[in-house]
Design an enzyme around this catalytic site. Structure first.
Site, PDB file in Angstrom:
ATOM      1  N   HIS A   1      -5.790  -4.299  -0.132  1.00  0.00           N
ATOM      2  CA  HIS A   1      -5.871  -3.252  -1.211  1.00  0.00           C
ATOM      3  C   HIS A   1      -6.399  -3.721  -2.489  1.00  0.00           C
ATOM      4  O   HIS A   1      -6.278  -2.819  -3.277  1.00  0.00           O
ATOM      5  CB  HIS A   1      -4.668  -2.442  -0.993  1.00  0.00           C
ATOM      6  CG  HIS A   1      -4.454  -1.484   0.229  1.00  0.00           C
ATOM      7  ND1 HIS A   1      -5.046  -0.196   0.142  1.00  0.00           N
ATOM      8  CD2 HIS A   1      -3.980  -1.558   1.176  1.00  0.00           C
ATOM      9  CE1 HIS A   1      -4.884   0.545   1.304  1.00  0.00           C
ATOM     10  NE2 HIS A   1      -3.997  -0.465   2.032  1.00  0.00           N
TER      11      HIS A   1
ATOM     12  N   LYS B   1     -12.155  -1.403   3.345  1.00  0.00           N
ATOM     13  CA  LYS B   1     -11.447  -0.629   2.459  1.00  0.00           C
ATOM     14  C   LYS B   1     -12.291  -0.479   1.327  1.00  0.00           C
ATOM     15  O   LYS B   1     -13.549   0.348   1.489  1.00  0.00           O
ATOM     16  CB  LYS B   1      -9.987  -1.076   1.835  1.00  0.00           C
ATOM     17  CG  LYS B   1      -9.024  -0.849   3.007  1.00  0.00           C
ATOM     18  CD  LYS B   1      -7.476  -1.479   2.750  1.00  0.00           C
ATOM     19  CE  LYS B   1      -6.676  -0.943   3.968  1.00  0.00           C
ATOM     20  NZ  LYS B   1      -5.930  -2.124   4.607  1.00  0.00           N
TER      21      LYS B   1
ATOM     22  N   SER C   1       0.705  -1.332   0.127  1.00  0.00           N
ATOM     23  CA  SER C   1      -0.012   0.087  -0.145  1.00  0.00           C
ATOM     24  C   SER C   1       0.910   1.279  -0.012  1.00  0.00           C
ATOM     25  O   SER C   1       0.339   2.496  -0.270  1.00  0.00           O
ATOM     26  CB  SER C   1      -0.978   0.011   1.154  1.00  0.00           C
ATOM     27  OG  SER C   1      -0.098  -0.020   2.425  1.00  0.00           O
TER      28      SER C   1
HETATM   29  C1  LIG Z   1      -5.401  -2.233   5.816  1.00  0.00           C
HETATM   30  C2  LIG Z   1      -4.820  -3.573   5.833  1.00  0.00           C
HETATM   31  C3  LIG Z   1      -5.044  -4.654   6.871  1.00  0.00           C
HETATM   32  C4  LIG Z   1      -6.111  -4.289   8.033  1.00  0.00           C
HETATM   33  O1  LIG Z   1      -7.314  -4.312   7.721  1.00  0.00           O
HETATM   34  P1  LIG Z   1      -8.442  -3.692   8.901  1.00  0.00           P
HETATM   35  O2  LIG Z   1      -9.763  -4.228   8.415  1.00  0.00           O
HETATM   36  O3  LIG Z   1      -8.401  -2.229   8.852  1.00  0.00           O
HETATM   37  O4  LIG Z   1      -8.061  -4.222  10.014  1.00  0.00           O
HETATM   38  C5  LIG Z   1      -4.640  -5.852   6.658  1.00  0.00           C
HETATM   39  N1  LIG Z   1      -3.465  -6.263   5.924  1.00  0.00           N
HETATM   40  C6  LIG Z   1      -3.425  -5.173   4.872  1.00  0.00           C
HETATM   41  C7  LIG Z   1      -2.374  -5.583   3.819  1.00  0.00           C
HETATM   42  C8  LIG Z   1      -3.660  -4.036   4.989  1.00  0.00           C
HETATM   43  O5  LIG Z   1      -3.587  -3.025   4.067  1.00  0.00           O
END
Ligand SMILES: *Cc1c(COP(=O)(O)O)cnc(C)c1O
Length: 392
Positions: A209, A240, A181
């Protein structure tokens, strides 16, 4: 009270001195294309709200209907107090959307990793983990007590070398982010899959993502590479592109059954709420119905990237809607972000230790929520501030 925690004051001052202290903006509006901060409306380029679903009328209606039918609280963990029909429906809908056999939801993507990795490997086993993997993967690996071997980022030669050097273990797991990300690059999942098959390892991808972004209609990185049934474990998030909150794991039926028996955050922490589940079901339904939002996201991202390059900015090598605007030293990126904020653009500066020293950047998160006018306004602001600070 004693003075045992007085050291925290010193640590906090030190974070502030180094410019590493997190100042959290207070938002007084939905998480949309624009957000209200300190009485001003700003264009929002910080959220992972890729499809604009966080404030979508259909999701809001679904959440309200779920509250009317099921209330707001889960009562207890699902293994003790039972689970709602909504959670079951969501898991089936997600499995179908992902073209996986089965799916389990958790409270977040973070807990999905904490649930999964220690349920698959333990003492005497080994994990091969990309050096740039997300913190929740790293913590899941640590909790498992397996040996952790970090391989160089997306470096398949190094991964294979590590696989050959670490054979004297029980189970072996390769785990990677799908999309990284900070740079918007993606894992070579097809090659990782081949290496896993060749060396007899379990393969796992965290597609946080990539969901709602990559693949046919946003079905994610496994779909992007056409690897259905070949990647053993797919972790994801509902916070997301899906616009709500929650985590998921998709894979074979036996894997999902096992996580319901041995995934500690599943067993010992209550589930996402009924309105979360209701809204997520609607999000999956919308994605299955039409690719319109995913198409708009990519259209916006391609336009923004092309124009930023034309303006002379270094935007790295992203292959996703994430656009890192490379600015060098952290203070420059911070000043750039402050000036953008004054110009009505909310875009976050990211510096060391989140990224390497000298690689500070503004990270622009594109979204289907943005209109053409929004993008043009943002490009104008980048151009103005860029000239003013002499960074391009
Ligand atoms: C954002 C993210 C998470 C965490 O997700 P949440 O639902 O906000 O806890 C886990 N792994 C990756 C690769 C992320 O980018």
């Amino acid at each position: 009270m004693g003075q045992q925690l007085d050291w925290i004051d010193g640590e906090i001052s030190s974070l502030k001195d180094q410019g590493l202290y997190n100042h959290i903006r207070v938002i007084d509006s939905p998480m949309g294309a624009r957000v209200n901060i300190d009485g001003r409306s700003l264009l929002n380029f910080c959220a992972n709200n890729y499809l604009g679903l966080a404030d979508h009328p259909r999701l809001k209606e679904a959440a309200k209907a779920a509250i009317d039918s099921y209330g707001v609280g889960p009562g207890a963990v699902r293994t003790i107090a039972g689970t709602t029909a909504l959670h079951e429906e969501l898991e089936q809908a997600l499995a179908k959307f992902k073209r996986a056999e089965a799916c389990i939801t958790l409270q977040s993507g973070f807990t999905a990793n904490l649930a999964t990795i220690p349920a698959i490997v333990g003492k005497g086993d080994v994990i091969f983990s990309d050096r740039l993997n997300h913190a929740s993967i790293i913590d899941g690996c640590r909790l498992s007590r397996a040996k952790i071997v970090a391989y160089a980022h997306n470096d398949m030669a190094d991964l294979e070398k590590q696989l050959e050097e670490h054979t004297d273990y029980g189970r072996r797991l390769i785990v990677t982010d799908g999309v990284f990300s900070m740079d918007g690059d993606i894992a070579p999942l097809d090659q990782i899959c081949e290496l896993a098959e060749k060396h007899g390892c379990v393969s796992m991808v965290d597609d946080a993502h990539g969901e709602g972004v990559l693949g046919d209609g946003g079905r994610g990185i496994i779909d992007h590479f056409g690897l259905h049934g070949r990647v053993d474990i797919e972790v994801g998030t509902l916070s997301k592109a899906f616009g709500v909150v929650g985590g998921l794991v998709a894979g074979k039926k036996t894997l999902i059954e096992w996580l319901k028996q041995r995934g500690r955050p599943f067993l010992f922490s209550s589930a996402m709420t009924a309105p979360d589940a209701g809204a997520c079901i609607e999000a999956v339904r919308m994605l299955a119905e039409s690719t319109e939002l995913v198409d708009r996201l990519w259209h916006n991202a391609e336009f923004f990237k092309k124009e930023m390059s034309n303006l002379g900015f270094d935007i790295g090598h992203s292959v996703t809607p994430i656009v890192p605007v490379m600015l060098g030293e952290a203070p420059v990126a911070q000043q750039f972000s402050r000036r953008l904020f004054e110009e009505g653009i909310f875009a976050m500066a990211i510096g060391y230790p989140t990224v390497a020293p000298g690689k500070a950047r503004i990270r622009v998160m594109n979204s289907a929520a943005h209109g053409q006018d929004d993008l043009e306004q943002a490009l104008d602001a980048f151009e103005r501030v860029g000239k003013e600070l002499g960074v391009r």
